[in-house]
Design an enzyme around this catalytic site. Structure first.
Site, PDB file in Angstrom:
ATOM      1  N   PRO A  89       0.822  -1.222   0.000  1.00 54.11           N
ATOM      2  CA  PRO A  89       0.000   0.000   0.000  1.00 54.11           C
ATOM      3  C   PRO A  89       0.851   1.265   0.000  1.00 54.11           C
ATOM      4  O   PRO A  89       0.330   2.363  -0.198  1.00 54.11           O
ATOM      5  CB  PRO A  89      -0.821  -0.119   1.300  1.00 54.11           C
ATOM      6  CG  PRO A  89      -0.187  -1.183   2.115  1.00 54.11           C
ATOM      7  CD  PRO A  89       0.601  -2.052   1.197  1.00 54.11           C
ATOM      8  N   GLU A 116       1.960  -8.123   8.584  1.00 50.98           N
ATOM      9  CA  GLU A 116       2.174  -6.670   8.684  1.00 50.98           C
ATOM     10  C   GLU A 116       3.009  -6.150   7.513  1.00 50.98           C
ATOM     11  O   GLU A 116       3.394  -4.984   7.484  1.00 50.98           O
ATOM     12  CB  GLU A 116       2.874  -6.333  10.007  1.00 50.98           C
ATOM     13  CG  GLU A 116       1.946  -6.359  11.203  1.00 50.98           C
ATOM     14  CD  GLU A 116       0.718  -5.469  11.044  1.00 50.98           C
ATOM     15  OE1 GLU A 116       0.859  -4.320  10.596  1.00 50.98           O
ATOM     16  OE2 GLU A 116      -0.383  -5.942  11.361  1.00 50.98           O
ATOM     17  N   ARG A 154      -5.309  -8.281 -20.382  1.00 53.79           N
ATOM     18  CA  ARG A 154      -6.341  -7.929 -21.363  1.00 53.79           C
ATOM     19  C   ARG A 154      -5.814  -6.949 -22.434  1.00 53.79           C
ATOM     20  O   ARG A 154      -6.437  -6.754 -23.475  1.00 53.79           O
ATOM     21  CB  ARG A 154      -7.620  -7.432 -20.689  1.00 53.79           C
ATOM     22  CG  ARG A 154      -7.508  -6.106 -20.001  1.00 53.79           C
ATOM     23  CD  ARG A 154      -8.682  -5.888 -19.072  1.00 53.79           C
ATOM     24  NE  ARG A 154      -9.965  -5.990 -19.759  1.00 53.79           N
ATOM     25  CZ  ARG A 154     -10.479  -5.052 -20.528  1.00 53.79           C
ATOM     26  NH1 ARG A 154      -9.807  -3.943 -20.740  1.00 53.79           N
ATOM     27  NH2 ARG A 154     -11.648  -5.212 -21.102  1.00 53.79           N
ATOM     28  N   ASP A 169     -12.175   1.748 -23.835  1.00 58.20           N
ATOM     29  CA  ASP A 169     -12.447   1.634 -22.403  1.00 58.20           C
ATOM     30  C   ASP A 169     -12.170   2.943 -21.675  1.00 58.20           C
ATOM     31  O   ASP A 169     -11.329   3.737 -22.109  1.00 58.20           O
ATOM     32  CB  ASP A 169     -11.535   0.562 -21.770  1.00 58.20           C
ATOM     33  CG  ASP A 169     -12.109  -0.836 -21.911  1.00 58.20           C
ATOM     34  OD1 ASP A 169     -13.326  -0.963 -22.098  1.00 58.20           O
ATOM     35  OD2 ASP A 169     -11.317  -1.796 -21.824  1.00 58.20           O
TER      36      ASP A 169
HETATM   37  C1  LIG Z   1      -1.968  -5.971   5.876  1.00 55.19           C
HETATM   38  S1  LIG Z   1      -0.947  -5.531   4.516  1.00 55.19           S
HETATM   39  C2  LIG Z   1       0.413  -4.749   5.340  1.00 55.19           C
HETATM   40  C3  LIG Z   1       0.289  -3.254   5.420  1.00 55.19           C
HETATM   41  C4  LIG Z   1       1.479  -2.607   6.101  1.00 55.19           C
HETATM   42  N1  LIG Z   1       1.474  -2.885   7.509  1.00 55.19           N
HETATM   43  C5  LIG Z   1       1.421  -1.094   5.878  1.00 55.19           C
HETATM   44  O1  LIG Z   1       0.803  -0.404   6.687  1.00 55.19           O
HETATM   45  O2  LIG Z   1       1.959  -0.606   4.875  1.00 55.19           O
HETATM   46  C6  LIG Z   1      -0.257  -7.057   3.986  1.00 55.19           C
HETATM   47  C7  LIG Z   1       0.148  -7.141   2.542  1.00 55.19           C
HETATM   48  O3  LIG Z   1      -0.991  -6.972   1.720  1.00 55.19           O
HETATM   49  C8  LIG Z   1      -0.638  -6.332   0.498  1.00 55.19           C
HETATM   50  N2  LIG Z   1      -1.476  -5.130   0.341  1.00 55.19           N
HETATM   51  C9  LIG Z   1      -2.400  -4.681   1.223  1.00 55.19           C
HETATM   52  N3  LIG Z   1      -3.006  -3.573   0.770  1.00 55.19           N
HETATM   53  C10 LIG Z   1      -2.470  -3.314  -0.446  1.00 55.19           C
HETATM   54  C11 LIG Z   1      -2.677  -2.303  -1.418  1.00 55.19           C
HETATM   55  N4  LIG Z   1      -3.543  -1.328  -1.227  1.00 55.19           N
HETATM   56  N5  LIG Z   1      -1.956  -2.356  -2.568  1.00 55.19           N
HETATM   57  C12 LIG Z   1      -1.045  -3.338  -2.761  1.00 55.19           C
HETATM   58  N6  LIG Z   1      -0.794  -4.322  -1.871  1.00 55.19           N
HETATM   59  C13 LIG Z   1      -1.494  -4.318  -0.729  1.00 55.19           C
HETATM   60  C14 LIG Z   1       0.854  -6.042   0.570  1.00 55.19           C
HETATM   61  O4  LIG Z   1       1.557  -7.039  -0.150  1.00 55.19           O
HETATM   62  C15 LIG Z   1       1.133  -6.094   2.056  1.00 55.19           C
HETATM   63  O5  LIG Z   1       2.459  -6.464   2.330  1.00 55.19           O
END
Ligand SMILES: C[S@@+](CC[C@H](N)C(=O)[O-])C[C@H]1O[C@@H](n2cnc3c(N)ncnc32)[C@H](O)[C@@H]1O
Length: 231
Positions: A89, A116, A154, A169
């Protein structure tokens, strides 16, 4: 194109990769998608991939060892270096322009996190690009990986039934797509606009462009601002 996915949950991918456009693209060998289980690269009896964070705090963090070993194994499978993407994220937000950019690559390596998130040395040590699919937190990177795969595949030549459908699109020209109608001509008193029944393709094209502009102005004015800023 070859797409390698490093994940702790390969089973999440079974259904999405075996339906519709992704299934067809794989059958036509437009893309080869290879799933590798990070847990296969653990060295202890418990197949441990996570541990408590140094400094304290809630949850568990993905350990660097299994991810590095898995990554090095995957790299060794192909002669292509592959563009390496960490799903997080904290990354750059994914959009259609990024999907187009990635669709031109021969090889992608997508790494899904869990718990995490990644030990920081995974991010810095692999030198990976970081991509987010939006400002919200999911429990794992599997769905983000699937979002990227779907958006990219796609766009590959031959993936869609009609090559022009991706061109019109939403977002591909910086606008939302124009309104679409199909049969019946009148449904519960709502009629298909006369222009679409006229057979005049030049006028239909102008109407569609106007409609696309109007709905973008109304629903997503930020897209028009983005376009101006880019020009
Ligand atoms: C619970 S999340 C960890 C978030 C992390 N503690 C932070 O606050 O940045 C677990 C995993 O889900 C994936 N993930 C969760 N949300 C995401 C998003 N919005 N975009 C991309 N990957 C995401 C990532 O690979 C991440 O390492």
């Amino acid at each position: 194109m070859r797409i390698d996915v490093l994940t702790l949950f390969p089973q999440v991918f079974e259904s999405p990769l075996n339906c519709s456009i992704l299934k067809r693209a794989r059958e036509k060998s437009l893309v080869e998608i290879v799933l590798t289980d990070i847990r296969d690269f653990t060295t202890d009896n418990y197949r441990k991939v996570d541990d408590k964070p140094y400094g304290g705090g809630p949850g568990m963090v993905m350990m660097p060892g299994p991810v590095f070993d898995c990554f090095e194994y995957v790299r060794g499978l192909s002669t292509e270096e592959g563009r390496v993407i960490l799903l997080t994220p904290q990354g750059q937000k994914f959009n259609q322009a990024k999907a187009v950019e990635l669709s031109k690559e021969n090889s992608l390596i997508l790494i899904a996190g869990k718990y995490e998130g990644f030990d920081e040395r995974i991010r810095s040590g692999l030198g990976a690009e970081q991509i987010s699919i939006g400002d919200y937190i999911l429990s794992g990177g599997e769905l983000p990986v699937l979002v990227i795969i779907d958006a990219v595949v796609r766009l590959l030549d031959g993936a869609l039934g009609d090559e022009d459908s991706a061109k019109d699109d939403s977002f591909s020209e910086g606008l939302l797509e124009y309104p679409q109608y199909t049969r019946p001509e009148i449904f519960r008193g709502m009629k298909v606009p006369d222009i679409l029944l006229s057979g005049d393709h030049a006028k239909i094209a102008v109407w569609r462009r106007q409609q696309a502009l109007e709905r973008t102005k109304k629903w997503r004015p930020d897209l028009l601002k983005d376009e101006k800023n880019e020009n």
